[in-house]
Every structure is written in structure tokens, then in C-alpha cells.
Design an enzyme around this catalytic site. Sequence first.
Site, PDB file in Angstrom:
ATOM      1  N   HIS A  49      -4.428  80.768  48.133  1.00 47.34           N
ATOM      2  CA  HIS A  49      -3.473  79.752  48.576  1.00 47.34           C
ATOM      3  C   HIS A  49      -2.700  80.197  49.808  1.00 47.34           C
ATOM      4  O   HIS A  49      -2.068  79.373  50.463  1.00 47.34           O
ATOM      5  CB  HIS A  49      -2.510  79.399  47.438  1.00 47.34           C
ATOM      6  CG  HIS A  49      -3.201  78.798  46.251  1.00 47.34           C
ATOM      7  ND1 HIS A  49      -3.903  77.610  46.325  1.00 47.34           N
ATOM      8  CD2 HIS A  49      -3.349  79.225  44.977  1.00 47.34           C
ATOM      9  CE1 HIS A  49      -4.429  77.337  45.130  1.00 47.34           C
ATOM     10  NE2 HIS A  49      -4.112  78.301  44.301  1.00 47.34           N
ATOM     11  N   ARG A  74      -6.522  88.758  46.892  1.00 50.76           N
ATOM     12  CA  ARG A  74      -6.993  87.644  46.061  1.00 50.76           C
ATOM     13  C   ARG A  74      -7.918  86.783  46.896  1.00 50.76           C
ATOM     14  O   ARG A  74      -7.537  86.299  47.967  1.00 50.76           O
ATOM     15  CB  ARG A  74      -5.848  86.794  45.500  1.00 50.76           C
ATOM     16  CG  ARG A  74      -6.441  85.626  44.674  1.00 50.76           C
ATOM     17  CD  ARG A  74      -5.451  84.986  43.734  1.00 50.76           C
ATOM     18  NE  ARG A  74      -4.549  84.058  44.412  1.00 50.76           N
ATOM     19  CZ  ARG A  74      -3.813  83.147  43.756  1.00 50.76           C
ATOM     20  NH1 ARG A  74      -3.885  83.047  42.426  1.00 50.76           N
ATOM     21  NH2 ARG A  74      -2.990  82.356  44.423  1.00 50.76           N
ATOM     22  N   GLU A 153      -7.027  81.404  33.710  1.00 48.58           N
ATOM     23  CA  GLU A 153      -6.031  80.349  33.980  1.00 48.58           C
ATOM     24  C   GLU A 153      -6.545  78.960  33.614  1.00 48.58           C
ATOM     25  O   GLU A 153      -6.064  77.963  34.146  1.00 48.58           O
ATOM     26  CB  GLU A 153      -5.557  80.417  35.443  1.00 48.58           C
ATOM     27  CG  GLU A 153      -6.651  80.588  36.481  1.00 48.58           C
ATOM     28  CD  GLU A 153      -6.113  80.786  37.905  1.00 48.58           C
ATOM     29  OE1 GLU A 153      -4.918  80.666  38.155  1.00 48.58           O
ATOM     30  OE2 GLU A 153      -6.961  81.041  38.791  1.00 48.58           O
ATOM     31  N   ASP A 179      -1.506  77.528  36.788  1.00 49.26           N
ATOM     32  CA  ASP A 179      -2.734  76.779  36.462  1.00 49.26           C
ATOM     33  C   ASP A 179      -2.929  76.682  34.954  1.00 49.26           C
ATOM     34  O   ASP A 179      -3.378  75.645  34.452  1.00 49.26           O
ATOM     35  CB  ASP A 179      -3.947  77.443  37.124  1.00 49.26           C
ATOM     36  CG  ASP A 179      -4.103  76.992  38.567  1.00 49.26           C
ATOM     37  OD1 ASP A 179      -4.045  75.772  38.804  1.00 49.26           O
ATOM     38  OD2 ASP A 179      -4.271  77.840  39.444  1.00 49.26           O
TER      39      ASP A 179
HETATM   40  C1  3PY Z   1      -1.218  80.668  38.845  1.00 47.84           C
HETATM   41  O1  3PY Z   1      -0.116  80.830  38.282  1.00 47.84           O
HETATM   42  O2  3PY Z   1      -2.005  79.749  38.573  1.00 47.84           O
HETATM   43  C2  3PY Z   1      -1.616  81.595  39.870  1.00 47.84           C
HETATM   44  O3  3PY Z   1      -2.719  81.521  40.336  1.00 47.84           O
HETATM   45  C3  3PY Z   1      -0.617  82.601  40.349  1.00 47.84           C
HETATM   46  O4  3PY Z   1      -0.635  82.662  41.718  1.00 47.84           O
HETATM   47 MG    MG Z   2      -3.825  79.833  39.807  1.00 48.66          MG
END
Ligand code: 3PY
Ligand code: MG
Length: 263
Positions: A49, A74, A153, A179
Site C-alpha cells: 500500500h 512487504r 488476514e 483486512d
Molecule cells: C492489515 O491490517 O490488513 C494490514 O495489512 C496491515 O498493514
Molecule cells: Mg492487509
Amino acid sequence: MQAIDEFSARLKRREGGGAISAWVGTPDPLLVSHLAQEAFDAVVLDMQHGMWDLPSFAAATATSRLAGKPVIGRIPVGDFASASRMLDAGASGIIAPMINSVADAKALAIATKYPPIGERSWGPSFALNHTGLAAGDYLKAANELTVAIAMIETRAALEAIDDILGVEGIDGIFIGPSDLSIALSNGASLSPNAPEVDKALHHAVARTKVHGKIACAFAGDGERAGEMLKFGFHLTIAGAESNQIRAGARSAIATARRIASGA
Ligand code: 3PY
Ligand code: MG
């Protein structure tokens, strides 16, 4: 080998009582230079992101390492080619988002580990400069000197957590609470601190312990980061740099206004 390169091996041995990493999305090595002066254990450069490209990532990795702070990159979703390029640039580890299955986890391990575990292609250009290792020594040490961390996530990832943790070459997991909260609420809410997320966090720590691997998680601020460490995570984040900068500015302005008004 530099002392900084012991970071990943220490993390894998789960030593040190919980690491706190900076998290940077603004693609400027000079900004990383400031953050790396603070008492962070590492710096995450977020290409999912955040706005990093590979040259800015490589320059920021050099800057961070100069300040004694290892870098974890990342990657964007499914961009495993960038994972090995980040390692070539001198990153000490990779966080891969949306690892939802054994197949995803294997793809991450294949890109980040040299044989016999994976198929990372040879060419650690800047990693050789940074570690000071001769090529043959880097080849022998690299799988140990770097970490491959799978993000959990989604509901599918939570269901497959044991299988993902069981993949050879996957050193640990990283929970993305934002997420995950969207997934667990079927899209109804963004609530990274919700009780159902906490339940998943505790479950993740417990399963990771069983597998003898590393548990990591994102936290939006220092308070939540402290909770994550209390939950038993081995590495967490105390908020993204954009929020930290804005919070610092907000606080300075509020203080100036309060003093000027005599309150
Ligand atoms: C999330 O919380 O989904 C993340 O990817 C943290 O950056
Ligand atoms: Mg995320």
C-alpha cells in the site's frame, strides 16, 4: 557478516522479548534515515500500500542499514518476483500479504529460499555488499539470514493457518488486523481492535508456538503494539509513519495553541 544480519536468526530463535518495527510507505530514503535513528528494532518498507519502487527500496535499505536497522519488505499481493529482488537489495526479510493457502505459502518459500528449500534465483547484488559475505558464504547463510513471513488476514488463511505454518521455508506469520476485521465482518466494518480480531490474534499466537515459528502483527499505534507484545507476538508495528508524523504535528500545534491561549 555484519551484526545487523543476526536480526533474522535472533527473531527465528524468538529471542529478545518482542521486536517493534517502523513501518514506512512514503518512498523516501531520507525519511527512513530519521525513523531509523529511533529505538526501532527494524524498518518495514511497504510496497503493497506504500509507494516504493525497487530503486527507492534499495536506497532506503542501504540508508536504514547504515543506521543499524535491518529492513523487511512487504511485497504487493502475489508479487513473489519482487520478494527475491528485495532480498537481493539487502532486505533481511519479506512479508507477503494475503497468503491464503499452502500453494500461496509454497510460492513465497520458493521465491525467498535457496535450494534445497526453495528456488530463489542467484544474484544477491547489494546483499553481498551489505553483509560483506563472499558469494559462496552468502549462498550457505542466506536462508538463515532472512525471514519469509506469510500474512494471515482472511477467513481462508485462518482456516489454513496450521497448514501454512507447516510449509518448509515459511518462518512465521503476520496478522493484518484491518483486512481480517473486514473479512470476519463480511465487509461490514473496519475494526482492527474488535473482540473477534483479538480472538484470532490469540489463536494465531498459540498455533505459531506449536509450530515453533514467529508470530508478528500490525498495530496502529503504540498502545495497541504494547497489547500485541503482551499477547505474545514476537514482532509488531507501532503505527505507520504517516500517522506518526501527522500525530506529532497535531500534538505540537495543539500544545502551541493551548499555551498561547493561556489555558
Ligand atoms: C492489515 O491490517 O490488513 C494490514 O495489512 C496491515 O498493514
Ligand atoms: Mg492487509
